[in-house]
Design a protein around this motif. Structure first.
Motif, PDB file in Angstrom:
ATOM      1  N   GLY A   1       0.805  -1.207   0.112  1.00  0.00           N
ATOM      2  CA  GLY A   1      -0.057  -0.016   0.135  1.00  0.00           C
ATOM      3  C   GLY A   1       0.729   1.271   0.028  1.00  0.00           C
ATOM      4  N   ARG A   2       2.091   1.144   0.654  1.00  0.00           N
ATOM      5  CA  ARG A   2       2.875   2.285   0.681  1.00  0.00           C
ATOM      6  C   ARG A   2       3.088   3.071  -0.651  1.00  0.00           C
ATOM      7  NH1 ARG A   2       8.650   3.565   2.239  1.00  0.00           N
ATOM      8  NH2 ARG A   2       8.591   5.659   3.232  1.00  0.00           N
ATOM      9  N   ILE A   3       3.650   2.190  -1.594  1.00  0.00           N
ATOM     10  CA  ILE A   3       4.279   2.674  -3.028  1.00  0.00           C
ATOM     11  C   ILE A   3       2.996   2.974  -3.656  1.00  0.00           C
ATOM     12  CG2 ILE A   3       4.416   0.191  -3.689  1.00  0.00           C
ATOM     13  CD1 ILE A   3       6.698   3.203  -4.787  1.00  0.00           C
ATOM     14  N   VAL A   4       1.950   2.224  -3.738  1.00  0.00           N
ATOM     15  CA  VAL A   4       0.749   2.344  -4.595  1.00  0.00           C
ATOM     16  C   VAL A   4       0.281   3.647  -4.373  1.00  0.00           C
ATOM     17  CG1 VAL A   4      -1.371   1.860  -5.289  1.00  0.00           C
ATOM     18  CG2 VAL A   4       0.477  -0.021  -4.744  1.00  0.00           C
ATOM     19  N   MET A   5      -0.038   3.933  -3.065  1.00  0.00           N
ATOM     20  CA  MET A   5      -0.705   5.254  -2.280  1.00  0.00           C
ATOM     21  C   MET A   5       0.095   6.513  -2.889  1.00  0.00           C
ATOM     22  SD  MET A   5      -3.119   6.631  -0.551  1.00  0.00           S
ATOM     23  CE  MET A   5      -3.981   5.653   0.701  1.00  0.00           C
ATOM     24  N   ALA A   6       1.534   6.468  -2.502  1.00  0.00           N
ATOM     25  CA  ALA A   6       2.288   7.536  -3.145  1.00  0.00           C
ATOM     26  C   ALA A   6       2.176   7.940  -4.446  1.00  0.00           C
ATOM     27  CB  ALA A   6       3.826   7.028  -2.578  1.00  0.00           C
ATOM     28  N   CYS A   7       2.124   6.922  -5.218  1.00  0.00           N
ATOM     29  CA  CYS A   7       2.139   6.957  -6.710  1.00  0.00           C
ATOM     30  C   CYS A   7       0.860   7.647  -7.061  1.00  0.00           C
ATOM     31  CB  CYS A   7       2.089   5.800  -7.375  1.00  0.00           C
ATOM     32  SG  CYS A   7       3.886   4.866  -7.471  1.00  0.00           S
ATOM     33  N   VAL A   8      -0.244   7.320  -6.539  1.00  0.00           N
ATOM     34  CA  VAL A   8      -1.734   7.815  -6.692  1.00  0.00           C
ATOM     35  C   VAL A   8      -1.704   9.430  -6.283  1.00  0.00           C
ATOM     36  CG1 VAL A   8      -4.067   7.986  -6.191  1.00  0.00           C
ATOM     37  CG2 VAL A   8      -3.054   5.798  -6.618  1.00  0.00           C
ATOM     38  N   MET A   9      -1.046   9.625  -5.228  1.00  0.00           N
ATOM     39  CA  MET A   9      -1.091  11.086  -4.846  1.00  0.00           C
ATOM     40  C   MET A   9      -0.387  11.817  -5.772  1.00  0.00           C
ATOM     41  SD  MET A   9      -0.999  10.621  -0.813  1.00  0.00           S
ATOM     42  CE  MET A   9      -1.367  12.070  -0.144  1.00  0.00           C
ATOM     43  N   ALA A  10       0.831  11.217  -6.072  1.00  0.00           N
ATOM     44  CA  ALA A  10       1.772  12.099  -6.860  1.00  0.00           C
ATOM     45  C   ALA A  10       1.210  12.417  -8.541  1.00  0.00           C
ATOM     46  CB  ALA A  10       3.124  11.324  -7.008  1.00  0.00           C
ATOM     47  N   ILE A  11       0.577  11.568  -9.067  1.00  0.00           N
ATOM     48  CA  ILE A  11       0.032  11.797 -10.264  1.00  0.00           C
ATOM     49  C   ILE A  11      -1.171  12.662 -10.285  1.00  0.00           C
ATOM     50  CG2 ILE A  11      -1.560  10.329 -12.116  1.00  0.00           C
ATOM     51  CD1 ILE A  11       0.113   7.890 -11.389  1.00  0.00           C
ATOM     52  N   THR A  12      -1.818  12.762  -9.149  1.00  0.00           N
ATOM     53  CA  THR A  12      -2.936  13.773  -9.402  1.00  0.00           C
ATOM     54  C   THR A  12      -2.747  15.216  -8.943  1.00  0.00           C
ATOM     55  OG1 THR A  12      -3.382  13.318  -6.846  1.00  0.00           O
ATOM     56  CG2 THR A  12      -4.612  12.090  -8.277  1.00  0.00           C
TER      57      THR A  12
END
Length: 421
Positions: free
Chosen positions: A77-88
């Motif tokens: 969850g750590r890497i996936v959540m960070a990627c989602v936030m960065a893209i937005t």
């Protein structure tokens, strides 16, 4: 002992920072519920077009939930959540430069990725806690839904002071700052990952289980309805009661805030009393509230012995807000209880199943605002939105009765073990 204490600290650190991240993501996801009102006026949109505008971020936030849930199982969850936030972040910033209707629709699709964060954080935080506390953990994380209320506090102030374009710029900065905090205080545990030999198709086999479809129906109400009404309520107050946008947003928060914050209590209640009992009462409370909210402002004339007399029936703003507050509390409990069903029935596949159920809830949040607008354009009755929701709740009550309640033994030796006991 030392290892257990460190793991406990990590678990709570993950839960707190993930809940903060989800709150900000949800605040961004609900942005159009406030800034959509001046945009509607600027572009001269009808109710259906406004419904589509507010719903566009919900569409991508819903469709991305299944793959995000599966990637969370596989990569953490750590890497996936960070990627989602960065893209937005860049998409949120670009929103302030949109001028045409199609600009808002397209950029809204990218901003909507923030809504997919729910299916990332749910399995991420749950796996840091023992089974008997997972309902609590998912409930606390789900309280990030209160971002819908935070949006109603923050966006109107920025809108009135600086104009609507300032809102996405400030939100982009908040999202970037939250991303940094999340990365600093979150943790990873390789033991939480689904083994690499598990295939995508293996994770989706649970779709053959009719229980998954039933949980999707429940969640399309308690979450999909929550999202839809959170987007719809500010303009409803403005149109129905003639309120200023700041007052309208404040009153709308009386629904959004308990609908998010109290989800944690719903998780605790679900751990204690079981998912079935909590969900059953949630549906009945929803049914009663929506019945009362459905009645439009009505004047009727009765012939009496003293001549014609005219009566008025309709909810004033205080009664309306009180009923919306009760509905928000019920749905907060319901959102937690549905995911308690999932953690109980699918402990090794929480990510994929929560993604599927979250998709159904999100699609409800996408479709309902469009239907609200279409019904209002068609009938001219604002409360037709609640009439539609009332019918949807009826479907869930009947489905729940036939698949769960009707099978309960109310007499005999096994009656004491009944989930309704």
């Amino acid at each position: 002992m030392g290892t257990e204490l460190r793991n406990e600290r990590k678990a709570w650190s993950v839960l707190i920072v993930s809940t903060l991240a989800f709150t900000v993501c949800f605040m961004v996801w609900m942005m159009f519920g406030v800034i959509g009102i001046p945009i509607k006026k600027m572009l001269n949109l009808n109710a259906t077009e406004f419904g589509l505008l507010t719903a566009m971020p919900v569409l991508t936030g819903s469709l991305i939930r299944v793959p995000l849930g599966i990637w969370t199982d596989k990569y953490g969850g750590r890497i996936v959540m960070a990627c989602v936030m960065a893209i937005t972040v860049p998409a949120i910033w670009l929103m302030s430069y949109a001028t045409e209707y199609w600009h808002f629709l397209v950029i809204g699709l990218f901003v909507g990725l923030a809504g997919g964060s729910f299916s990332v954080g749910t399995p991420y935080v749950a796996r840091w806690f023992p089974k008997n506390r997972q309902g609590m953990a998912m409930g606390v994380y789900g309280a990030g839904n209160s971002g819908a209320a935070v949006n109603k506090f923050v966006a109107p102030v920025l809108l009135v002071a600086f104009g609507w374009a300032m809102v996405p710029q400030v939100y982009a900065a908040i999202m970037l700052g939250t991303l940094v905090l999340f990365w600093l205080f979150s943790h990873s545990d390789p033991s939480h990952l689904v083994p690499s030999n598990v295939k995508f198709t293996d994770q989706l086999k649970a779709l053959k289980d009719p229980k998954v479809l039933k949980y999707c129906q429940y969640y399309s109400i308690v979450f999909g309805g929550y999202v839809a009404l959170s987007l719809w309520m500010v303009q409803y107050y403005v149109g129905e009661y003639g309120l200023d946008i700041r007052v309208a947003a404040l009153l709308a928060a009386c629904f959004s805030l308990p609908g998010g914050v109290l989800r944690a209590i719903g998780g605790v209640l679900s751990d204690k009393y079981g998912a079935h009992k909590v969900t059953w009462w949630v549906m009945w409370v929803s049914w009663i509230c929506l019945f009362l909210l459905s009645y439009p402002q009505t004047d009727f004339t009765v012939t009496t012995v003293d001549g014609p007399r005219t009566f008025h029936i309709g909810l004033n703003v205080y009664a309306f807000t009180a009923l919306m507050g009760i509905l928000g509390v019920a749905w907060a409990f319901g959102k937690a209880s549905v995911f308690k069903y999932i953690s109980d029935d699918y402990p090794k596949n929480i990510g994929a199943i929560s993604g599927i159920v979250g998709l159904a809830g999100g699609m409800g949040g996408f479709i309902l605002p469009i239907l609200f607008g279409a019904l209002m354009d068609l009938t001219g009755i604002r409360s037709s939105a609640f009439m539609l929701m009332y019918g949807v709740v009826w479907v869930s009550l009947i489905w729940m009765y036939w698949t769960e309640v009707r099978r309960t033994e109310v007499m005999g030796s096994n009656a004491a073990a009944s989930p309704l006991a």
